[in-house]
Design an enzyme around this catalytic site. Sequence first.
Site, PDB file in Angstrom:
ATOM      1  N   GLU A   1      13.659  -6.857  16.449  1.00 47.08           N
ATOM      2  CA  GLU A   1      13.448  -5.518  17.006  1.00 47.08           C
ATOM      3  C   GLU A   1      13.358  -5.549  18.528  1.00 47.08           C
ATOM      4  OE1 GLU A   1      10.437  -5.416  13.860  1.00 47.08           O
ATOM      5  OE2 GLU A   1      10.713  -3.253  13.838  1.00 47.08           O
TER       6      GLU A   1
ATOM      7  N   GLY B   1      11.068 -10.535   3.340  1.00 47.99           N
ATOM      8  CA  GLY B   1      12.491 -10.507   2.999  1.00 47.99           C
ATOM      9  C   GLY B   1      13.241 -11.748   3.457  1.00 47.99           C
TER      10      GLY B   1
ATOM     11  N   ASN C   1       5.266  -3.669  22.705  1.00 52.94           N
ATOM     12  CA  ASN C   1       5.008  -3.018  21.425  1.00 52.94           C
ATOM     13  C   ASN C   1       3.484  -2.953  21.281  1.00 52.94           C
ATOM     14  OD1 ASN C   1       4.677  -2.308  18.776  1.00 52.94           O
ATOM     15  ND2 ASN C   1       6.010  -3.907  17.938  1.00 52.94           N
TER      16      ASN C   1
ATOM     17  N   ARG D   1      -0.611  -0.744   2.412  1.00 55.67           N
ATOM     18  CA  ARG D   1      -0.240   0.633   2.056  1.00 55.67           C
ATOM     19  C   ARG D   1       0.468   0.627   0.708  1.00 55.67           C
ATOM     20  NH1 ARG D   1       3.217   1.572   7.302  1.00 55.67           N
ATOM     21  NH2 ARG D   1       2.529  -0.484   7.904  1.00 55.67           N
TER      22      ARG D   1
ATOM     23  N   ARG E   1       8.406   0.216  22.411  1.00 58.98           N
ATOM     24  CA  ARG E   1       8.550   0.701  21.040  1.00 58.98           C
ATOM     25  C   ARG E   1       7.628   1.909  20.885  1.00 58.98           C
ATOM     26  NH1 ARG E   1       5.778  -1.320  15.628  1.00 58.98           N
ATOM     27  NH2 ARG E   1       7.015  -0.102  14.187  1.00 58.98           N
TER      28      ARG E   1
ATOM     29  N   ASP F   1      -1.625 -10.608   2.904  1.00 58.98           N
ATOM     30  CA  ASP F   1      -0.641 -11.569   3.393  1.00 58.98           C
ATOM     31  C   ASP F   1       0.129 -12.134   2.203  1.00 58.98           C
ATOM     32  OD1 ASP F   1       0.479 -14.236   4.234  1.00 58.98           O
ATOM     33  OD2 ASP F   1      -0.348 -13.552   6.142  1.00 58.98           O
TER      34      ASP F   1
ATOM     35  N   GLY G   1       9.406 -10.543   7.509  1.00 61.21           N
ATOM     36  CA  GLY G   1       8.640 -11.707   7.038  1.00 61.21           C
ATOM     37  C   GLY G   1       8.827 -12.064   5.570  1.00 61.21           C
TER      38      GLY G   1
ATOM     39  N   HIS H   1      10.803   1.943  11.149  1.00 61.71           N
ATOM     40  CA  HIS H   1      11.482   0.635  11.247  1.00 61.71           C
ATOM     41  C   HIS H   1      12.949   0.824  11.648  1.00 61.71           C
ATOM     42  CE1 HIS H   1       8.548  -1.073   8.000  1.00 61.71           C
ATOM     43  NE2 HIS H   1       8.095  -1.372   9.205  1.00 61.71           N
TER      44      HIS H   1
ATOM     45  N   LEU I   1      11.228  -5.978   4.582  1.00 60.09           N
ATOM     46  CA  LEU I   1       9.980  -6.277   3.864  1.00 60.09           C
ATOM     47  C   LEU I   1       9.089  -7.145   4.737  1.00 60.09           C
ATOM     48  CD1 LEU I   1      11.642  -7.202   0.417  1.00 60.09           C
ATOM     49  CD2 LEU I   1      10.987  -4.936   1.259  1.00 60.09           C
TER      50      LEU I   1
ATOM     51  N   ARG J   1       1.967 -14.661   1.750  1.00 59.78           N
ATOM     52  CA  ARG J   1       1.839 -16.102   1.450  1.00 59.78           C
ATOM     53  C   ARG J   1       0.578 -16.370   0.631  1.00 59.78           C
ATOM     54  NH1 ARG J   1       3.310 -17.391   7.539  1.00 59.78           N
ATOM     55  NH2 ARG J   1       2.123 -15.478   7.615  1.00 59.78           N
TER      56      ARG J   1
ATOM     57  N   ASN K   1       4.883  -6.674   6.810  1.00 61.48           N
ATOM     58  CA  ASN K   1       3.594  -6.074   6.453  1.00 61.48           C
ATOM     59  C   ASN K   1       3.816  -4.640   6.015  1.00 61.48           C
ATOM     60  OD1 ASN K   1       1.512  -7.983   6.743  1.00 61.48           O
ATOM     61  ND2 ASN K   1       1.874  -7.973   8.957  1.00 61.48           N
ATOM     62  N   GLY K   2       4.588  -3.926   6.839  1.00 59.01           N
ATOM     63  CA  GLY K   2       5.111  -2.632   6.419  1.00 59.01           C
ATOM     64  C   GLY K   2       6.436  -2.919   5.728  1.00 59.01           C
TER      65      GLY K   2
HETATM   66  P1  ADP Z   1       5.154  -7.170  10.657  1.00 57.32           P
HETATM   67  O1  ADP Z   1       6.175  -7.406  11.754  1.00 57.32           O
HETATM   68  O2  ADP Z   1       5.368  -5.919   9.867  1.00 57.32           O
HETATM   69  O3  ADP Z   1       3.744  -7.399  11.053  1.00 57.32           O
HETATM   70  P2  ADP Z   1       6.375  -9.489   9.413  1.00 57.32           P
HETATM   71  O4  ADP Z   1       7.801  -9.059   9.353  1.00 57.32           O
HETATM   72  O5  ADP Z   1       5.989 -10.559  10.351  1.00 57.32           O
HETATM   73  O6  ADP Z   1       5.415  -8.252   9.544  1.00 57.32           O
HETATM   74  O7  ADP Z   1       5.978  -9.955   7.922  1.00 57.32           O
HETATM   75  C1  ADP Z   1       4.702 -10.375   7.617  1.00 57.32           C
HETATM   76  C2  ADP Z   1       4.670 -10.728   6.147  1.00 57.32           C
HETATM   77  O8  ADP Z   1       5.633 -11.763   5.892  1.00 57.32           O
HETATM   78  C3  ADP Z   1       3.323 -11.265   5.703  1.00 57.32           C
HETATM   79  O9  ADP Z   1       2.959 -10.691   4.478  1.00 57.32           O
HETATM   80  C4  ADP Z   1       3.598 -12.735   5.521  1.00 57.32           C
HETATM   81  O10 ADP Z   1       2.788 -13.333   4.537  1.00 57.32           O
HETATM   82  C5  ADP Z   1       5.039 -12.733   5.069  1.00 57.32           C
HETATM   83  N1  ADP Z   1       5.621 -14.067   5.255  1.00 57.32           N
HETATM   84  C6  ADP Z   1       5.795 -14.732   6.407  1.00 57.32           C
HETATM   85  N2  ADP Z   1       6.281 -15.973   6.169  1.00 57.32           N
HETATM   86  C7  ADP Z   1       6.400 -16.088   4.813  1.00 57.32           C
HETATM   87  C8  ADP Z   1       6.835 -17.112   3.925  1.00 57.32           C
HETATM   88  N3  ADP Z   1       7.243 -18.291   4.375  1.00 57.32           N
HETATM   89  N4  ADP Z   1       6.824 -16.849   2.595  1.00 57.32           N
HETATM   90  C9  ADP Z   1       6.403 -15.666   2.117  1.00 57.32           C
HETATM   91  N5  ADP Z   1       5.986 -14.649   2.912  1.00 57.32           N
HETATM   92  C10 ADP Z   1       5.979 -14.854   4.231  1.00 57.32           C
END
Ligand code: ADP
Length: 400
Positions: A386, A334, A12, A243, A93, A284, A332, A182, A211, A286, A213-214
């Site tokens: 994925e 969700g 990817n 975004r 991907r 982020d 992340g 996605h 849910l 968190r 980053n995207g």
């Molecule tokens: P991508 O694959 O789109 O880069 P992810 O599915 O890994 O993204 O999701 C990343 C997001 O998930 C970030 O905003 C991160 O802060 C959030 N995240 C990861 N772990 C936690 C957690 N324990 N509590 C809240 N949010 C989290």
Amino acid sequence: MSAETPLVLVLNAGSSSLKYQLLEPDSARVTAEGLVERIGEPVSVINHEQGGAETVEELHLPDHRAAIAKAMELFAAHGTDLTRTPLCAVGHRVVHGGRSLYAPTLIDQHVIDEIERIAPLAPLHNPPNLVGIEAAQALLPNVPGVAVFDTGFFHGLPDVSARYAIDRKLSDDYALRRYGFHGTSHDYVSHRAAEFLGRDYDATNQIVAHLGNGASMSAIAAGRPVDTSMGLTPLEGLVMGTRGGDIDPGLLFHLKRVVGMSVDDIDHLLNKRSGLKGLCGENDFRTVTEMIAAGDAAAQEAYDIYIHRLRGYFGAYLVELEQTDIITFTAGVGENAASVRADSLARMSRFGIEIDEQRNAVRSREPRVISTDASRTTVLVVPTNEELEIARQAKALVTS
Ligand code: ADP
């Protein structure tokens, strides 16, 4: 190389990053995985995990080919010479397949040319995907490459959700429509959700909220995707890390005519300086949560807007599906943020949706139910995968 061998290398490639995983699609067993970041910068970082050991190295990796070569070196250092490992495919991907590419596709020069032709629809994504494809071809010339498209799952979206209400000829001439992204995640998660509940996929109505980053949501009626929140590009829809999702298109004219921003400035604003980042300075989730706990008003407002938009899409899709059997949260945010799940579906018992507070608070990497037994719609958390979906689709194609 042999079509019977079960291992697939999944790549990817992002603009300056590369995620990879070597896995067995049937058992989902991961042999190794890694992430390379800051490719092309003076100091790149590679993080490789294999056999319970993690290697982190900082070095200069000028391009994706160098990054893949370095990953191969680390595979070899852990006893896996990829040039001698019988791989059945390299699964790539690819973000945008346009109108012409949607099913998993064996990569040849024609497919490469087509991905390149479609690149203007996804200028940030398709070019690095192509670089990954070409690097893999150079380094593993005897292994078939398979492109799996993020847009593929949504290829059959009905025109009522896929068409923009703009001049028909213009949109037809330039293939301007809602494609959705996605797709591999929505595909994997919706199938896993039906399987987990022992339900027939083709007889189940589902909403999936991816849910990360995207972020995107999909509505699936009797096993067929009928709507999704991302559009021509991954900018439309929900509030995301950087975004902003839906905006009035008139805002763009205003930014150009009144604020004096260039098209590139606006592109940067909408892709990198919007969403949670634009609203409170952090993307982020968190960190945003920590800021809220510390009393930061902008972070609280960013959260409220994020939830408000989610509720709007839930409302739209619940009406569209008329009856929703399953709602699933993934990715992340969700999978981890219980408050997002609770707040986005709060006060919906009149629509047959009730979250169970205790079930929602459980932390696990397994699929789980978070709704009450009385809830007419079953609400789930299902971790996405994925890479596994790409590996399965790639293997299915080369062994068919
Ligand atoms: P991508 O694959 O789109 O880069 P992810 O599915 O890994 O993204 O999701 C990343 C997001 O998930 C970030 O905003 C991160 O802060 C959030 N995240 C990861 N772990 C936690 C957690 N324990 N509590 C809240 N949010 C989290």
